[in-house]
Scaffold this motif. Structure first.
Motif, PDB file in Angstrom:
ATOM      1  N   SER A  75       1.259  -1.025   0.148  1.00 19.87           N
ATOM      2  CA  SER A  75       0.101   0.284  -0.219  1.00 19.87           C
ATOM      3  C   SER A  75       0.809   1.275   0.351  1.00 19.87           C
ATOM      4  O   SER A  75       1.414   2.188   1.356  1.00 19.87           O
ATOM      5  N   LEU A  76       1.191   1.736  -1.077  1.00 16.40           N
ATOM      6  CA  LEU A  76       1.739   3.337  -1.442  1.00 16.40           C
ATOM      7  C   LEU A  76       0.672   4.287   0.013  1.00 16.40           C
ATOM      8  O   LEU A  76       1.581   5.423   0.340  1.00 16.40           O
ATOM      9  N   ARG A  77      -0.593   4.041  -0.031  1.00 12.55           N
ATOM     10  CA  ARG A  77      -1.089   4.646   0.777  1.00 12.55           C
ATOM     11  C   ARG A  77      -0.243   5.063   2.282  1.00 12.55           C
ATOM     12  O   ARG A  77      -0.215   5.890   2.843  1.00 12.55           O
ATOM     13  N   GLY A  78      -0.396   3.565   2.613  1.00 12.26           N
ATOM     14  CA  GLY A  78       0.478   3.361   3.893  1.00 12.26           C
ATOM     15  C   GLY A  78       1.544   3.470   4.296  1.00 12.26           C
ATOM     16  O   GLY A  78       2.221   4.085   5.401  1.00 12.26           O
ATOM     17  N   ASP A  79       2.732   3.391   3.090  1.00 14.62           N
ATOM     18  CA  ASP A  79       3.939   4.158   3.492  1.00 14.62           C
ATOM     19  C   ASP A  79       3.481   5.636   3.335  1.00 14.62           C
ATOM     20  O   ASP A  79       5.020   6.765   4.091  1.00 14.62           O
ATOM     21  N   ARG A  80       2.548   6.729   2.828  1.00 12.77           N
ATOM     22  CA  ARG A  80       2.905   7.638   2.853  1.00 12.77           C
ATOM     23  C   ARG A  80       2.543   8.622   4.447  1.00 12.77           C
ATOM     24  O   ARG A  80       3.015   9.594   5.045  1.00 12.77           O
ATOM     25  N   VAL A  81       0.953   7.287   4.939  1.00 10.55           N
ATOM     26  CA  VAL A  81       0.941   7.437   6.464  1.00 10.55           C
ATOM     27  C   VAL A  81       2.194   7.341   7.245  1.00 10.55           C
ATOM     28  O   VAL A  81       2.234   7.990   8.601  1.00 10.55           O
ATOM     29  N   ALA A  82       3.257   6.313   7.056  1.00  9.46           N
ATOM     30  CA  ALA A  82       4.012   5.851   7.975  1.00  9.46           C
ATOM     31  C   ALA A  82       4.741   6.719   8.001  1.00  9.46           C
ATOM     32  O   ALA A  82       5.856   7.445   9.398  1.00  9.46           O
ATOM     33  N   LEU A  83       5.145   7.695   6.290  1.00  5.24           N
ATOM     34  CA  LEU A  83       6.097   8.193   6.553  1.00  5.24           C
ATOM     35  C   LEU A  83       5.491  10.629   7.551  1.00  5.24           C
ATOM     36  O   LEU A  83       6.450  10.869   8.239  1.00  5.24           O
ATOM     37  N   VAL A  84       4.259  10.360   7.501  1.00  7.05           N
ATOM     38  CA  VAL A  84       3.863  11.122   7.793  1.00  7.05           C
ATOM     39  C   VAL A  84       3.909  10.916   9.441  1.00  7.05           C
ATOM     40  O   VAL A  84       4.326  12.021  10.244  1.00  7.05           O
TER      41      VAL A  84
END
Length: 230
Positions: A75-84
């Motif tokens: 999940s790229l969305r999950g990756d973005r959530v993790a980064l933020v």
């Protein structure tokens, strides 16, 4: 990938309004909160320190959850959530590690002591910093390496929480908040709510920005591919 509407959703606008009102009301509540007998006015740091510590832990857990979604589902969305979330964890971790020693200097007579709560919190913050460095400089496998670090940080969260109840430490136990007198409890809960809404607004803005960056990157790739066509 379609860009989202430029008009902020109503829940976001409501959160911003609550945040603006909170920044007007809560500082006044803190200033007029009952004065703690043994520590005096320095105890008011409590209303900043504990919410920041809570958001450090929450950010780490959210980063861990996003990393799980990325590692096991792609999940790229999950990756973005993790980064933020990791970025916010570093931010509120700095606030925690600054306000804590300021309070400790008066309460304990020293700015820092290597007890279980302080050491585990510092370790947690350092792992989040390592996450961001891995994302930036980790090379082709940067995202997976960073995700593994986020999971390691998430496993440290329970250790941070229970450390004061398991090991002997100068830091107060987790039983302090339930024993607050009603006037102090109201101020504390108001401060917790304000900081949490602040976190949510920052989180929403950063996720939106990361989404926009992903859209721009996709469009740029499409333009480059079109330019290569005969």
């Amino acid at each position: 990938m379609q860009p989202r509407s430029a008009v902020p959703p109503w829940p976001f606008l409501a959160a911003v309004l609550v945040l603006a009102a909170g920044f007007l009301v809560v500082p006044t509540m803190i200033a007029h909160a009952p004065r703690e007998e043994s520590m005096g006015n320095v105890q008011r740091i409590f209303y900043f320190h504990v919410p920041c510590a809570w958001l450090l832990l929450m950010s780490t857990l959210v980063a861990g959850a996003g990393s799980v979604a990325y590692l096991f589902k792609g999940s790229l969305r999950g990756d973005r959530v993790a980064l933020v979330s990791a970025e916010l964890g570093v931010l509120f971790g700095i606030c925690t590690l600054v306000t804590g020693p300021l309070w400790a200097r008066v309460a304990w007579g020293v700015y820092w002591t290597w007890d279980a709560r302080l050491t585990s919190s510092l370790l947690l913050w350092l792992v989040l910093v390592a996450y961001l460095l891995a994302r930036k400089y980790g090379g082709p496998g940067a995202r997976k390496l960073a995700a593994a670090l986020a999971l390691f940080a998430a496993f440290d969260v329970p250790l941070v929480y229970i450390s004061v109840n398991v090991w002997r430490t100068l830091h107060p136990t987790n039983k302090v908040v339930p024993t607050l007198e009603p006037a102090m409890a109201r101020v504390f809960l108001s401060s917790m709510l304000l900081f949490t809404v602040f976190w949510a607004v920052l989180f929403a803005l950063r996720v939106r920005l990361e989404h926009a960056r992903a859209v721009v990157t996709e469009l740029q790739l499409a333009v480059d591919e079109a330019g290569d066509l005969p």
